[in-house]
Design a protein around this motif. Structure first.
Motif, PDB file in Angstrom:
ATOM      1  N   LEU A  58     -71.904  25.079 -90.511  1.00 11.07           N
ATOM      2  CA  LEU A  58     -73.256  25.324 -90.017  1.00 11.07           C
ATOM      3  C   LEU A  58     -74.309  24.952 -91.051  1.00 11.07           C
ATOM      4  O   LEU A  58     -75.403  24.494 -90.702  1.00 11.07           O
ATOM      5  CB  LEU A  58     -73.411  26.807 -89.631  1.00 11.07           C
ATOM      6  N   HIS A  59     -73.983  25.166 -92.330  1.00 10.23           N
ATOM      7  CA  HIS A  59     -74.940  24.879 -93.406  1.00 10.23           C
ATOM      8  C   HIS A  59     -74.142  24.501 -94.654  1.00 10.23           C
ATOM      9  O   HIS A  59     -73.877  25.347 -95.508  1.00 10.23           O
ATOM     10  CB  HIS A  59     -75.806  26.114 -93.675  1.00 10.23           C
ATOM     11  N   PRO A  60     -73.755  23.219 -94.788  1.00 10.69           N
ATOM     12  CA  PRO A  60     -72.846  22.812 -95.866  1.00 10.69           C
ATOM     13  C   PRO A  60     -73.429  22.808 -97.266  1.00 10.69           C
ATOM     14  O   PRO A  60     -72.706  22.584 -98.237  1.00 10.69           O
ATOM     15  CB  PRO A  60     -72.439  21.389 -95.433  1.00 10.69           C
ATOM     16  N   HIS A  61     -74.712  23.028 -97.409  1.00 14.77           N
ATOM     17  CA  HIS A  61     -75.318  23.038 -98.734  1.00 14.77           C
ATOM     18  C   HIS A  61     -74.853  24.262 -99.536  1.00 14.77           C
ATOM     19  O   HIS A  61     -74.816  25.380 -99.023  1.00 14.77           O
ATOM     20  CB  HIS A  61     -76.838  23.037 -98.628  1.00 14.77           C
ATOM     21  N   ILE A  62     -74.513  24.034-100.794  1.00 15.95           N
ATOM     22  CA  ILE A  62     -73.986  25.098-101.649  1.00 15.95           C
ATOM     23  C   ILE A  62     -75.126  25.848-102.333  1.00 15.95           C
ATOM     24  O   ILE A  62     -76.061  25.230-102.868  1.00 15.95           O
ATOM     25  CB  ILE A  62     -73.035  24.515-102.726  1.00 15.95           C
ATOM     26  N   LEU A  63     -75.059  27.166-102.317  1.00 15.37           N
ATOM     27  CA  LEU A  63     -76.022  27.989-103.043  1.00 15.37           C
ATOM     28  C   LEU A  63     -75.619  28.022-104.513  1.00 15.37           C
ATOM     29  O   LEU A  63     -74.529  28.462-104.856  1.00 15.37           O
ATOM     30  CB  LEU A  63     -76.046  29.412-102.470  1.00 15.37           C
ATOM     31  N   LYS A  64     -76.492  27.530-105.375  1.00 14.35           N
ATOM     32  CA  LYS A  64     -76.179  27.459-106.802  1.00 14.35           C
ATOM     33  C   LYS A  64     -76.037  28.869-107.391  1.00 14.35           C
ATOM     34  O   LYS A  64     -76.618  29.823-106.870  1.00 14.35           O
ATOM     35  CB  LYS A  64     -77.279  26.697-107.547  1.00 14.35           C
ATOM     36  N   PRO A  65     -75.258  29.029-108.479  1.00 13.74           N
ATOM     37  CA  PRO A  65     -75.146  30.342-109.128  1.00 13.74           C
ATOM     38  C   PRO A  65     -76.525  30.889-109.490  1.00 13.74           C
ATOM     39  O   PRO A  65     -77.386  30.156-109.986  1.00 13.74           O
ATOM     40  CB  PRO A  65     -74.319  30.023-110.380  1.00 13.74           C
ATOM     41  N   GLN A  66     -76.735  32.176-109.247  1.00 12.82           N
ATOM     42  CA  GLN A  66     -78.050  32.798-109.405  1.00 12.82           C
ATOM     43  C   GLN A  66     -78.147  33.734-110.605  1.00 12.82           C
ATOM     44  O   GLN A  66     -79.019  34.589-110.657  1.00 12.82           O
ATOM     45  CB  GLN A  66     -78.393  33.567-108.118  1.00 12.82           C
ATOM     46  N   GLY A  67     -77.245  33.568-111.566  1.00 10.95           N
ATOM     47  CA  GLY A  67     -77.248  34.488-112.708  1.00 10.95           C
ATOM     48  C   GLY A  67     -76.279  35.620-112.470  1.00 10.95           C
ATOM     49  O   GLY A  67     -76.070  36.034-111.329  1.00 10.95           O
ATOM     50  N   TRP A  68     -75.710  36.149-113.551  1.00  8.07           N
ATOM     51  CA  TRP A  68     -74.613  37.111-113.388  1.00  8.07           C
ATOM     52  C   TRP A  68     -75.043  38.402-112.708  1.00  8.07           C
ATOM     53  O   TRP A  68     -74.257  39.009-111.978  1.00  8.07           O
ATOM     54  CB  TRP A  68     -73.965  37.399-114.743  1.00  8.07           C
ATOM     55  N   LYS A  69     -76.288  38.836-112.894  1.00  9.74           N
ATOM     56  CA  LYS A  69     -76.727  40.085-112.267  1.00  9.74           C
ATOM     57  C   LYS A  69     -76.756  39.961-110.743  1.00  9.74           C
ATOM     58  O   LYS A  69     -76.297  40.850-110.026  1.00  9.74           O
ATOM     59  CB  LYS A  69     -78.096  40.497-112.793  1.00  9.74           C
ATOM     60  N   ARG A  70     -77.301  38.852-110.263  1.00  8.69           N
ATOM     61  CA  ARG A  70     -77.352  38.671-108.814  1.00  8.69           C
ATOM     62  C   ARG A  70     -75.970  38.361-108.247  1.00  8.69           C
ATOM     63  O   ARG A  70     -75.646  38.767-107.128  1.00  8.69           O
ATOM     64  CB  ARG A  70     -78.340  37.562-108.449  1.00  8.69           C
ATOM     65  N   GLU A  71     -75.167  37.655-109.019  1.00  5.08           N
ATOM     66  CA  GLU A  71     -73.808  37.382-108.550  1.00  5.08           C
ATOM     67  C   GLU A  71     -73.012  38.674-108.410  1.00  5.08           C
ATOM     68  O   GLU A  71     -72.177  38.804-107.514  1.00  5.08           O
ATOM     69  CB  GLU A  71     -73.102  36.411-109.503  1.00  5.08           C
ATOM     70  N   ILE A  72     -73.280  39.633-109.277  1.00  9.01           N
ATOM     71  CA  ILE A  72     -72.633  40.950-109.141  1.00  9.01           C
ATOM     72  C   ILE A  72     -73.055  41.609-107.835  1.00  9.01           C
ATOM     73  O   ILE A  72     -72.237  42.209-107.131  1.00  9.01           O
ATOM     74  CB  ILE A  72     -72.965  41.848-110.353  1.00  9.01           C
ATOM     75  N   LEU A  73     -74.339  41.472-107.493  1.00  8.94           N
ATOM     76  CA  LEU A  73     -74.811  42.033-106.228  1.00  8.94           C
ATOM     77  C   LEU A  73     -74.155  41.329-105.043  1.00  8.94           C
ATOM     78  O   LEU A  73     -73.772  41.964-104.062  1.00  8.94           O
ATOM     79  CB  LEU A  73     -76.332  41.916-106.129  1.00  8.94           C
TER      80      LEU A  73
END
Length: 311
Positions: A58-73
């Motif tokens: 549906l949306h093949p674009h990859i969301l880039k890493p957003q920093g470890w704090k947000r990745e934890i969320l």
């Protein structure tokens, strides 16, 4: 945004929430059917891997890493709203009726309100009607879960369903926090699915996982797993997360009140489950309690303890 546009946007958010709950209210039945041939862990893995693939197309674009704090969320959202919630729910369905699970899950808005209060403080006040509704809901749930009937009396299954409601509350608040960063809903939902699937792997060591994929040749298994993977997972997580983004965690969560109505009707039609009079009374009392807890008439906040509410 003008007042009319804001009203229209909120109206769309309400429609998304209603659509999602109507679909999710029937998933207990589909899962119950699949449990006759698959283990809870097997259903979970197949369902969300399928959902992840659908979201990618549906949306093949990859969301880039957003920093470890947000990745934890992101990881916590996947853990609470998918891995733990659905493991608890699916296992609960092994021990109790689908209608029981559907009603007990409705306590999630209460826990969501508490967690929202802890996160946002006075912006999410707890009021007297909230506690009155909570008491009524607990009475209703007790009538449903502890009727003394040998078929429906299942403390283990009902407790697991209650724990599922608790972890879903954390998911609701976390997704609202992340939605404020204005990520594309499909991308952020796919990120939740990614972490959820990764976090399911340890469960495969403990819980049974040896799916007999040949069973999917049977229409009843194939159609139910497709329904769970495509509609209830990929599509409905998009609509639910969009509603949370528009309405907020607590306002969206109140639509969980509709779940037992959908579930009970579906369970009666598909599974031929019959509710006793006390269970019907429990359904009614629970619904009244849940609606009362969200009554919007102004009332003074209930100060449970000064150190908490004084923050």
């Amino acid at each position: 945004m003008t007042k009319d546009n804001l009203t229209a946007s909120r109206g769309f958010g309400h429609l998304l929430a209603v659509f999602t709950i109507i679909i999710w209210g029937t998933t207990y039945i589909s899962t119950k059917v699949l449990l006759t041939g698959f283990e809870p862990t097997e259903i979970l893995i197949i369902r969300f891997v399928m959902g992840f693939v659908i979201l990618f197309f549906l949306h093949p674009h990859i969301l880039k890493p957003q920093g470890w704090k947000r990745e934890i969320l992101f990881a916590l959202a996947g853990l609470s709203g998918i891995t733990l919630y659905y493991l608890l729910e699916n296992i609960a369905l092994v021990y109790t009726q689908a209608s029981n699970v559907g009603v007990i899950i409705c306590v999630a808005p209460f826990f969501t309100s508490f967690i929202a209060r802890a996160v946002w403080g006075k912006k999410a006040p707890l009021r007297l009607f909230f506690f009155l509704g909570f008491i009524l809901a607990m009475i209703g749930i007790s009538l449903i879960s502890f009727t003394g009937d040998a078929v429906t009396f299942s403390p283990k299954g009902d407790f697991l369903a209650l724990m599922a409601a608790v972890v879903w509350s954390f998911y609701s608040v976390i997704t609202k926090i992340l939605s404020d960063y204005d990520y594309p809903v499909i991308q952020i939902t796919r990120r939740y699915f990614f972490y959820a699937i990764i976090l399911m792997i340890p469960a495969l060591v403990i819980l049974p996982f040896d799916p007999d994929l040949a069973l999917l040749k049977e229409p009843r298994y194939l159609l139910n797993i497709l329904f769970l993977g495509i509609v209830a997972s990929a599509i409905c997580f998009i609509t639910w997360n969009s509603s949370v983004k528009i309405l907020g965690a607590v306002s969206t969560s109140i639509y969980i009140y509709l779940t037992p109505v959908v579930t009970v009707i579906t369970a009666m039609i598909v599974l031929h489950e019959h509710l006793t009079r006390s269970e019907w009374a429990g359904v009614v009392i629970t619904m009244i309690g849940l609606f009362l807890s969200e009554y919007r008439k102004k009332a003074p906040p209930v100060r449970l303890c000064k150190w908490y509410y004084g923050r």
